[in-house]
Design an enzyme around this catalytic site. Sequence first.
Site, short mmCIF file in Angstrom:
data_model
loop_
_atom_site.label_atom_id
_atom_site.label_comp_id
_atom_site.label_asym_id
_atom_site.label_seq_id
_atom_site.Cartn_x
_atom_site.Cartn_y
_atom_site.Cartn_z
N PHE A 134 40.78 54.08 5.40
CA PHE A 134 41.51 54.83 4.38
C PHE A 134 41.59 56.30 4.79
O PHE A 134 40.59 56.91 5.13
CB PHE A 134 40.78 54.73 3.03
CG PHE A 134 41.48 55.47 1.92
CD1 PHE A 134 42.61 54.92 1.32
CD2 PHE A 134 41.04 56.71 1.50
CE1 PHE A 134 43.28 55.61 0.30
CE2 PHE A 134 41.70 57.40 0.49
CZ PHE A 134 42.82 56.84 -0.12
N ASP A 218 37.72 61.03 10.68
CA ASP A 218 37.85 61.34 9.25
C ASP A 218 36.46 61.29 8.62
O ASP A 218 35.91 60.22 8.36
CB ASP A 218 38.79 60.30 8.61
CG ASP A 218 39.01 60.54 7.12
OD1 ASP A 218 38.17 61.21 6.50
OD2 ASP A 218 40.01 60.04 6.59
N LYS A 247 35.88 66.05 0.03
CA LYS A 247 34.90 65.51 -0.93
C LYS A 247 33.62 66.37 -1.06
O LYS A 247 33.62 67.34 -1.78
CB LYS A 247 34.56 64.07 -0.59
CG LYS A 247 35.74 63.11 -0.83
CD LYS A 247 35.30 61.64 -0.96
CE LYS A 247 36.41 60.77 -1.51
NZ LYS A 247 37.35 60.24 -0.51
C1 LIG Z 1 38.77 60.21 -0.20
C2 LIG Z 1 39.21 60.04 1.21
C3 LIG Z 1 40.43 60.56 1.67
C4 LIG Z 1 41.43 61.23 0.77
O1 LIG Z 1 40.91 62.37 0.16
P1 LIG Z 1 41.65 62.96 -1.15
O2 LIG Z 1 40.89 64.20 -1.45
O3 LIG Z 1 41.58 61.92 -2.20
O4 LIG Z 1 43.07 63.26 -0.76
C5 LIG Z 1 40.73 60.41 3.02
N1 LIG Z 1 39.89 59.79 3.87
C6 LIG Z 1 38.71 59.28 3.45
C7 LIG Z 1 37.81 58.62 4.44
C8 LIG Z 1 38.33 59.37 2.11
O5 LIG Z 1 37.18 58.84 1.69
#
Ligand SMILES: *Cc1c(COP(=O)(O)O)cnc(C)c1O
Length: 405
Positions: A134, A218, A247
Amino acid sequence: MSWQDDAGRDLVRSFGDRMALFVRGEGAYLWDADDRRYLDFLAGIAVNSLGHAHPVFVQAIARQAATLAHVSNYFATPPQLELAARLKRLAGTGDSGRVYFGNSGAEANEAAFKLARLHGGADKPRILALTDAFHGRTMGTLALTGKPYMQAPFLPMTPGVEFIDSTIEALEAALDDRVAALFVEPIKGEAGVVELPEGFLQAARALTEAHGALLIIDEIQTGAGRTGEWFAFQHAGITPDAITVAKGIGGGFPIGALITFGHASDLFYPGTHGSTFGGNALGTAVSSAVLGEIEDEGLVRNAAERGQQLRESIVALDSPLVAGCRGRGLLIGVGLRHPVAKAIVAAAQEHGLIINAPNDETIRLVPALNIGDAEVDEFLQLFGASLRTVEDALVLDAAPREAGA
Ligand SMILES: *Cc1c(COP(=O)(O)O)cnc(C)c1O
Protein backbone atom coordinates in the site's frame (compact mmCIF):
# COMPACT_ATOMS: atom_id res chain seq x y z
CA MET A 1 -30.45 13.65 16.00
CA SER A 2 -27.62 11.29 16.90
CA TRP A 3 -24.00 11.77 15.89
CA GLN A 4 -24.46 8.75 13.63
CA ASP A 5 -27.18 10.62 11.75
CA ASP A 6 -24.94 13.68 11.35
CA ALA A 7 -22.03 11.55 10.16
CA GLY A 8 -24.23 9.58 7.79
CA ARG A 9 -25.62 12.77 6.24
CA ASP A 10 -22.58 15.09 6.21
CA LEU A 11 -19.41 13.02 5.80
CA VAL A 12 -18.11 11.59 2.55
CA ARG A 13 -19.17 8.00 2.01
CA SER A 14 -15.73 6.77 0.96
CA PHE A 15 -15.29 5.49 4.56
CA GLY A 16 -17.59 2.96 6.21
CA ASP A 17 -19.73 3.88 9.21
CA ARG A 18 -17.73 5.55 11.98
CA MET A 19 -17.40 3.18 14.94
CA ALA A 20 -17.48 5.70 17.78
CA LEU A 21 -17.50 9.41 18.56
CA PHE A 22 -14.37 10.22 20.54
CA VAL A 23 -14.20 13.48 22.43
CA ARG A 24 -10.83 13.38 24.21
CA GLY A 25 -7.70 11.34 24.81
CA GLU A 26 -4.87 11.07 27.31
CA GLY A 27 -1.88 8.77 27.00
CA ALA A 28 -3.04 5.37 25.75
CA TYR A 29 -6.71 6.12 26.50
CA LEU A 30 -9.67 7.58 24.59
CA TRP A 31 -13.04 8.73 25.91
CA ASP A 32 -16.30 8.72 23.96
CA ALA A 33 -19.22 11.14 24.26
CA ASP A 34 -20.73 9.01 27.07
CA ASP A 35 -17.43 9.35 28.99
CA ARG A 36 -16.62 5.67 28.43
CA ARG A 37 -12.89 4.95 28.51
CA TYR A 38 -11.08 2.84 25.89
CA LEU A 39 -7.52 1.53 25.78
CA ASP A 40 -6.23 2.64 22.36
CA PHE A 41 -4.02 0.04 20.64
CA LEU A 42 -4.57 1.57 17.19
CA ALA A 43 -3.14 5.05 17.99
CA GLY A 44 -4.78 6.62 14.96
CA ILE A 45 -3.17 3.92 12.72
CA ALA A 46 0.41 4.11 14.01
CA VAL A 47 0.24 7.91 14.14
CA ASN A 48 0.06 8.92 17.80
CA SER A 49 3.61 7.85 18.68
CA LEU A 50 3.44 9.49 22.12
CA GLY A 51 -0.21 8.67 22.78
CA HIS A 52 -2.88 11.35 23.17
CA ALA A 53 -2.38 14.88 24.49
CA HIS A 54 1.27 14.27 25.42
CA PRO A 55 2.65 17.45 27.02
CA VAL A 56 5.61 17.56 24.61
CA PHE A 57 3.21 17.48 21.64
CA VAL A 58 0.83 20.00 23.19
CA GLN A 59 3.57 22.44 24.18
CA ALA A 60 5.32 22.23 20.81
CA ILE A 61 2.08 23.18 19.04
CA ALA A 62 1.25 25.97 21.48
CA ARG A 63 4.75 27.44 21.51
CA GLN A 64 5.25 27.36 17.73
CA ALA A 65 1.71 28.59 16.96
CA ALA A 66 2.40 31.55 19.22
CA THR A 67 5.76 32.21 17.51
CA LEU A 68 5.43 31.52 13.78
CA ALA A 69 3.19 28.96 12.06
CA HIS A 70 3.59 29.41 8.33
CA VAL A 71 5.56 31.52 5.84
CA SER A 72 5.50 29.38 2.61
CA ASN A 73 8.44 27.69 0.94
CA TYR A 74 9.78 30.99 -0.41
CA PHE A 75 11.43 31.14 3.01
CA ALA A 76 13.12 28.87 5.53
CA THR A 77 12.39 28.64 9.28
CA PRO A 78 14.48 27.26 12.16
CA PRO A 79 12.08 24.33 12.93
CA GLN A 80 12.17 23.23 9.28
CA LEU A 81 15.97 23.20 9.20
CA GLU A 82 16.13 21.44 12.56
CA LEU A 83 13.73 18.67 11.45
CA ALA A 84 15.52 18.18 8.11
CA ALA A 85 18.85 17.75 9.93
CA ARG A 86 17.25 15.42 12.49
CA LEU A 87 15.65 13.19 9.84
CA LYS A 88 18.92 12.99 7.91
CA ARG A 89 20.74 11.94 11.07
CA LEU A 90 18.16 9.33 12.10
CA ALA A 91 17.97 7.89 8.57
CA GLY A 92 21.76 7.92 8.26
CA THR A 93 21.94 9.80 4.96
CA GLY A 94 25.21 11.56 5.77
CA ASP A 95 25.82 15.07 4.43
CA SER A 96 24.51 14.34 0.93
CA GLY A 97 20.95 13.62 2.09
CA ARG A 98 18.04 15.98 1.44
CA VAL A 99 14.49 16.25 2.75
CA TYR A 100 11.27 17.25 0.94
CA PHE A 101 8.31 18.01 3.22
CA GLY A 102 4.65 17.34 2.45
CA ASN A 103 1.57 16.91 4.63
CA SER A 104 0.77 13.21 4.37
CA GLY A 105 2.06 9.82 3.38
CA ALA A 106 0.54 10.04 -0.07
CA GLU A 107 2.28 13.36 -0.69
CA ALA A 108 5.61 11.87 0.37
CA ASN A 109 5.08 9.00 -2.08
CA GLU A 110 3.95 11.39 -4.84
CA ALA A 111 7.28 13.17 -4.42
CA ALA A 112 9.05 9.79 -4.56
CA PHE A 113 7.16 8.89 -7.75
CA LYS A 114 8.33 12.13 -9.38
CA LEU A 115 11.87 11.43 -8.14
CA ALA A 116 11.68 8.05 -9.89
CA ARG A 117 10.56 9.69 -13.16
CA LEU A 118 13.30 12.32 -12.95
CA HIS A 119 15.82 9.53 -12.49
CA GLY A 120 14.35 7.31 -15.20
CA GLY A 121 13.74 9.83 -17.97
CA ALA A 122 13.01 8.29 -21.38
CA ASP A 123 15.54 5.46 -21.02
CA LYS A 124 14.07 3.93 -17.88
CA PRO A 125 10.27 4.01 -18.12
CA ARG A 126 9.62 1.01 -15.84
CA ILE A 127 8.71 1.40 -12.18
CA LEU A 128 8.36 -1.71 -10.03
CA ALA A 129 6.22 -2.11 -6.93
CA LEU A 130 5.15 -5.10 -4.86
CA THR A 131 1.80 -6.85 -5.16
CA ASP A 132 -0.35 -6.15 -2.07
CA ALA A 133 1.80 -3.24 -0.88
CA PHE A 134 0.00 0.00 0.00
CA HIS A 135 1.40 3.39 -1.01
CA GLY A 136 -1.60 5.72 -0.88
CA ARG A 137 -4.93 6.76 -2.39
CA THR A 138 -4.06 9.71 -4.67
CA MET A 139 -3.98 9.00 -8.41
CA GLY A 140 -0.19 8.70 -8.47
CA THR A 141 0.21 6.61 -5.34
CA LEU A 142 -2.81 4.47 -6.25
CA ALA A 143 -0.93 3.56 -9.43
CA LEU A 144 1.86 2.28 -7.13
CA THR A 145 -0.57 0.35 -4.91
CA GLY A 146 -0.75 -3.27 -6.04
CA LYS A 147 -4.40 -3.89 -5.18
CA PRO A 148 -6.55 -4.21 -8.33
CA TYR A 149 -9.85 -3.73 -6.43
CA MET A 150 -8.68 -0.31 -5.21
CA GLN A 151 -7.61 0.80 -8.69
CA ALA A 152 -10.61 -0.59 -10.60
CA PRO A 153 -13.09 2.34 -10.21
CA PHE A 154 -10.40 4.88 -11.16
CA LEU A 155 -8.79 3.48 -14.30
CA PRO A 156 -6.80 4.40 -16.27
CA MET A 157 -3.82 4.59 -13.94
CA THR A 158 -0.65 6.60 -14.50
CA PRO A 159 1.32 4.27 -16.80
CA GLY A 160 4.68 2.59 -16.25
CA VAL A 161 4.10 0.75 -12.98
CA GLU A 162 4.49 -3.05 -12.88
CA PHE A 163 3.74 -5.26 -9.88
CA ILE A 164 5.92 -8.15 -8.84
CA ASP A 165 5.69 -10.79 -6.13
CA SER A 166 7.66 -10.23 -2.94
CA THR A 167 10.25 -12.92 -3.69
CA ILE A 168 13.92 -12.71 -4.56
CA GLU A 169 13.22 -14.75 -7.73
CA ALA A 170 10.63 -12.18 -8.87
CA LEU A 171 13.16 -9.39 -8.25
CA GLU A 172 15.79 -11.19 -10.32
CA ALA A 173 13.33 -11.76 -13.15
CA ALA A 174 12.01 -8.18 -13.20
CA LEU A 175 15.08 -5.95 -12.78
CA ASP A 176 16.78 -4.69 -15.92
CA ASP A 177 18.38 -1.44 -17.11
CA ARG A 178 14.99 0.02 -18.07
CA VAL A 179 13.80 0.12 -14.45
CA ALA A 180 13.86 3.61 -12.89
CA ALA A 181 12.87 2.57 -9.38
CA LEU A 182 11.65 -0.21 -7.13
CA PHE A 183 9.17 0.75 -4.41
CA VAL A 184 9.14 -1.48 -1.33
CA GLU A 185 6.92 -1.46 1.76
CA PRO A 186 9.24 -3.23 4.22
CA ILE A 187 6.39 -4.69 6.31
CA LYS A 188 3.05 -4.58 4.50
CA GLY A 189 0.86 -2.98 7.13
CA GLU A 190 -2.42 -2.53 5.28
CA ALA A 191 -2.09 -6.02 3.77
CA GLY A 192 -2.11 -7.47 7.30
CA VAL A 193 1.39 -6.87 8.71
CA VAL A 194 3.10 -9.14 6.20
CA GLU A 195 6.89 -9.36 6.36
CA LEU A 196 9.23 -9.68 3.39
CA PRO A 197 11.20 -12.90 2.97
CA GLU A 198 14.62 -13.09 4.63
CA GLY A 199 17.27 -11.41 2.47
CA PHE A 200 14.73 -9.59 0.26
CA LEU A 201 15.90 -6.04 1.00
CA GLN A 202 19.55 -7.02 0.55
CA ALA A 203 18.73 -8.61 -2.82
CA ALA A 204 16.63 -5.59 -3.80
CA ARG A 205 19.56 -3.31 -2.96
CA ALA A 206 22.09 -5.36 -4.93
CA LEU A 207 19.86 -5.72 -8.01
CA THR A 208 18.70 -2.07 -8.15
CA GLU A 209 22.30 -0.95 -7.79
CA ALA A 210 23.46 -3.29 -10.55
CA HIS A 211 20.80 -1.92 -12.93
CA GLY A 212 21.00 1.75 -12.00
CA ALA A 213 17.51 1.81 -10.44
CA LEU A 214 16.50 3.66 -7.31
CA LEU A 215 15.49 1.65 -4.24
CA ILE A 216 12.68 3.61 -2.59
CA ILE A 217 11.42 2.32 0.76
CA ASP A 218 8.00 3.35 2.04
CA GLU A 219 8.52 3.79 5.79
CA ILE A 220 5.25 5.63 6.31
CA GLN A 221 3.87 2.99 8.70
CA THR A 222 7.15 1.35 9.76
CA GLY A 223 9.18 4.51 10.46
CA ALA A 224 9.68 6.73 13.53
CA GLY A 225 10.84 3.83 15.70
CA ARG A 226 7.75 1.67 15.34
CA THR A 227 9.56 -1.58 14.42
CA GLY A 228 12.32 -1.26 17.01
CA GLU A 229 14.71 0.62 14.71
CA TRP A 230 14.20 4.20 13.59
CA PHE A 231 13.38 2.86 10.14
CA ALA A 232 12.63 -0.74 9.12
CA PHE A 233 15.31 -0.80 6.40
CA GLN A 234 17.91 -0.46 9.17
CA HIS A 235 17.13 -4.03 10.33
CA ALA A 236 18.51 -5.18 6.96
CA GLY A 237 21.75 -3.18 7.13
CA ILE A 238 21.28 -1.62 3.68
CA THR A 239 21.28 1.96 2.41
CA PRO A 240 18.33 2.86 0.13
CA ASP A 241 18.21 5.78 -2.33
CA ALA A 242 15.14 7.27 -0.72
CA ILE A 243 12.60 6.64 2.02
CA THR A 244 9.18 8.16 2.63
CA VAL A 245 7.83 8.90 6.11
CA ALA A 246 4.61 10.29 7.59
CA LYS A 247 2.17 8.81 10.17
CA GLY A 248 4.26 8.48 13.37
CA ILE A 249 6.73 11.31 12.73
CA GLY A 250 4.03 13.90 13.50
CA GLY A 251 2.54 12.17 16.53
CA GLY A 252 -0.91 13.34 15.35
CA PHE A 253 0.08 16.43 13.38
CA PRO A 254 -0.25 15.85 9.60
CA ILE A 255 3.23 15.81 8.06
CA GLY A 256 5.11 13.64 5.59
CA ALA A 257 8.56 13.69 4.03
CA LEU A 258 10.73 12.22 1.31
CA ILE A 259 14.30 11.68 2.46
CA THR A 260 16.90 11.10 -0.25
CA PHE A 261 20.37 9.59 -0.05
CA GLY A 262 23.45 10.26 -2.23
CA HIS A 263 22.86 10.76 -5.96
CA ALA A 264 19.06 10.74 -5.53
CA SER A 265 19.44 14.04 -3.65
CA ASP A 266 20.55 15.77 -6.87
CA LEU A 267 17.49 14.89 -8.97
CA PHE A 268 14.97 17.60 -8.06
CA TYR A 269 15.83 21.07 -9.33
CA PRO A 270 13.94 24.37 -8.92
CA GLY A 271 10.41 24.22 -10.28
CA THR A 272 10.06 20.42 -10.33
CA HIS A 273 7.98 20.00 -7.16
CA GLY A 274 6.42 21.94 -4.32
CA SER A 275 3.73 22.33 -1.69
CA THR A 276 2.19 25.35 0.04
CA PHE A 277 1.85 23.83 3.51
CA GLY A 278 4.66 21.26 3.31
CA GLY A 279 7.35 21.76 5.93
CA ASN A 280 5.76 24.76 7.59
CA ALA A 281 7.16 25.92 10.90
CA LEU A 282 4.25 24.56 12.94
CA GLY A 283 4.33 21.02 11.54
CA THR A 284 8.10 20.70 11.58
CA ALA A 285 8.36 22.04 15.16
CA VAL A 286 5.84 19.45 16.33
CA SER A 287 7.54 16.61 14.46
CA SER A 288 10.95 17.58 15.84
CA ALA A 289 9.55 17.62 19.36
CA VAL A 290 7.89 14.21 18.88
CA LEU A 291 11.05 12.63 17.42
CA GLY A 292 13.10 14.28 20.18
CA GLU A 293 10.89 12.72 22.84
CA ILE A 294 11.11 9.29 21.15
CA GLU A 295 14.89 9.66 21.21
CA ASP A 296 15.24 11.08 24.74
CA GLU A 297 12.93 8.49 26.30
CA GLY A 298 14.43 5.48 24.49
CA LEU A 299 11.10 4.66 22.85
CA VAL A 300 12.63 2.86 19.85
CA ARG A 301 14.02 0.29 22.28
CA ASN A 302 10.72 0.29 24.18
CA ALA A 303 8.93 -0.51 20.91
CA ALA A 304 11.27 -3.47 20.32
CA GLU A 305 10.87 -4.83 23.87
CA ARG A 306 7.13 -4.21 24.31
CA GLY A 307 6.52 -5.71 20.87
CA GLN A 308 8.36 -8.89 21.82
CA GLN A 309 6.56 -9.04 25.15
CA LEU A 310 3.17 -8.57 23.46
CA ARG A 311 3.80 -11.18 20.76
CA GLU A 312 4.85 -13.77 23.34
CA SER A 313 1.98 -12.95 25.69
CA ILE A 314 -0.64 -13.06 22.91
CA VAL A 315 0.52 -16.54 21.90
CA ALA A 316 0.49 -17.53 25.58
CA LEU A 317 -3.21 -16.58 25.79
CA ASP A 318 -3.58 -19.90 23.96
CA SER A 319 -6.77 -18.87 22.17
CA PRO A 320 -8.06 -21.37 19.61
CA LEU A 321 -8.68 -18.36 17.31
CA VAL A 322 -5.03 -17.22 17.22
CA ALA A 323 -2.68 -18.83 14.69
CA GLY A 324 0.35 -16.67 15.59
CA CYS A 325 1.89 -13.19 15.56
CA ARG A 326 3.71 -11.35 12.78
CA GLY A 327 5.55 -8.07 12.53
CA ARG A 328 8.33 -6.30 14.41
CA GLY A 329 8.38 -4.03 17.41
CA LEU A 330 5.01 -2.37 17.92
CA LEU A 331 3.75 -3.16 14.42
CA ILE A 332 1.99 -6.41 15.24
CA GLY A 333 -0.29 -8.60 13.16
CA VAL A 334 -2.22 -11.29 15.00
CA GLY A 335 -3.00 -14.02 12.48
CA LEU A 336 -6.35 -15.76 13.01
CA ARG A 337 -7.47 -19.32 12.23
CA HIS A 338 -10.95 -18.11 11.18
CA PRO A 339 -12.13 -15.01 9.26
CA VAL A 340 -13.47 -13.36 12.43
CA ALA A 341 -11.25 -10.28 12.70
CA LYS A 342 -14.15 -7.84 12.39
CA ALA A 343 -16.09 -9.67 15.11
CA ILE A 344 -13.05 -9.47 17.40
CA VAL A 345 -12.67 -5.73 16.74
CA ALA A 346 -16.36 -5.20 17.60
CA ALA A 347 -16.09 -7.36 20.74
CA ALA A 348 -12.96 -5.46 21.78
CA GLN A 349 -14.77 -2.13 21.47
CA GLU A 350 -17.52 -3.53 23.74
CA HIS A 351 -14.80 -4.48 26.23
CA GLY A 352 -13.22 -0.99 26.02
CA LEU A 353 -10.33 -1.73 23.67
CA ILE A 354 -9.64 -0.13 20.28
CA ILE A 355 -7.88 -2.39 17.75
CA ASN A 356 -8.14 -2.82 14.00
CA ALA A 357 -8.64 -5.48 11.32
CA PRO A 358 -6.77 -4.77 8.05
CA ASN A 359 -8.40 -7.94 6.67
CA ASP A 360 -10.71 -10.74 7.84
CA GLU A 361 -7.90 -12.89 9.23
CA THR A 362 -5.65 -10.32 10.89
CA ILE A 363 -5.83 -8.05 13.92
CA ARG A 364 -3.38 -5.13 13.72
CA LEU A 365 -1.91 -3.67 16.91
CA VAL A 366 -0.02 -0.38 16.62
CA PRO A 367 -0.18 1.29 20.04
CA ALA A 368 1.74 4.38 21.13
CA LEU A 369 5.50 3.76 21.43
CA ASN A 370 5.55 4.76 25.12
CA ILE A 371 3.23 2.07 26.48
CA GLY A 372 4.43 0.38 29.67
CA ASP A 373 3.62 -2.66 31.81
CA ALA A 374 0.25 -1.31 32.94
CA GLU A 375 -1.00 -0.84 29.37
CA VAL A 376 0.36 -4.22 28.24
CA ASP A 377 -1.33 -6.00 31.18
CA GLU A 378 -4.64 -4.27 30.60
CA PHE A 379 -4.45 -4.99 26.87
CA LEU A 380 -3.89 -8.71 27.46
CA GLN A 381 -6.86 -8.85 29.81
CA LEU A 382 -9.19 -6.99 27.40
CA PHE A 383 -7.93 -8.77 24.29
CA GLY A 384 -8.26 -12.16 25.99
CA ALA A 385 -11.84 -11.31 27.00
CA SER A 386 -12.62 -10.16 23.42
CA LEU A 387 -11.26 -13.40 21.96
CA ARG A 388 -13.37 -15.42 24.42
CA THR A 389 -16.49 -13.46 23.45
CA VAL A 390 -15.96 -14.43 19.81
CA GLU A 391 -14.97 -18.01 20.68
CA ASP A 392 -18.23 -18.40 22.62
CA ALA A 393 -20.26 -16.96 19.72
CA LEU A 394 -18.56 -19.37 17.30
CA VAL A 395 -19.33 -22.35 19.54
CA LEU A 396 -22.99 -21.26 19.72
CA ASP A 397 -23.04 -20.90 15.92
CA ALA A 398 -21.44 -24.29 15.40
CA ALA A 399 -23.52 -26.16 17.99
CA PRO A 400 -26.76 -26.56 15.98
CA ARG A 401 -24.80 -27.66 12.91
CA GLU A 402 -22.89 -30.26 14.89
CA ALA A 403 -26.12 -31.49 16.45
CA GLY A 404 -27.69 -31.86 13.01
CA ALA A 405 -24.66 -33.59 11.45
C1 LIG B 1 -0.73 5.14 5.51
C2 LIG B 1 0.22 4.76 4.44
C3 LIG B 1 0.35 5.52 3.26
C4 LIG B 1 -0.52 6.71 2.95
O1 LIG B 1 -0.41 7.72 3.90
P1 LIG B 1 -1.55 8.85 3.99
O2 LIG B 1 -1.04 9.79 5.02
O3 LIG B 1 -2.82 8.16 4.35
O4 LIG B 1 -1.65 9.49 2.64
C5 LIG B 1 1.32 5.13 2.34
N1 LIG B 1 2.10 4.06 2.55
C6 LIG B 1 2.00 3.32 3.67
C7 LIG B 1 2.92 2.16 3.85
C8 LIG B 1 1.05 3.62 4.64
O5 LIG B 1 0.93 2.86 5.73
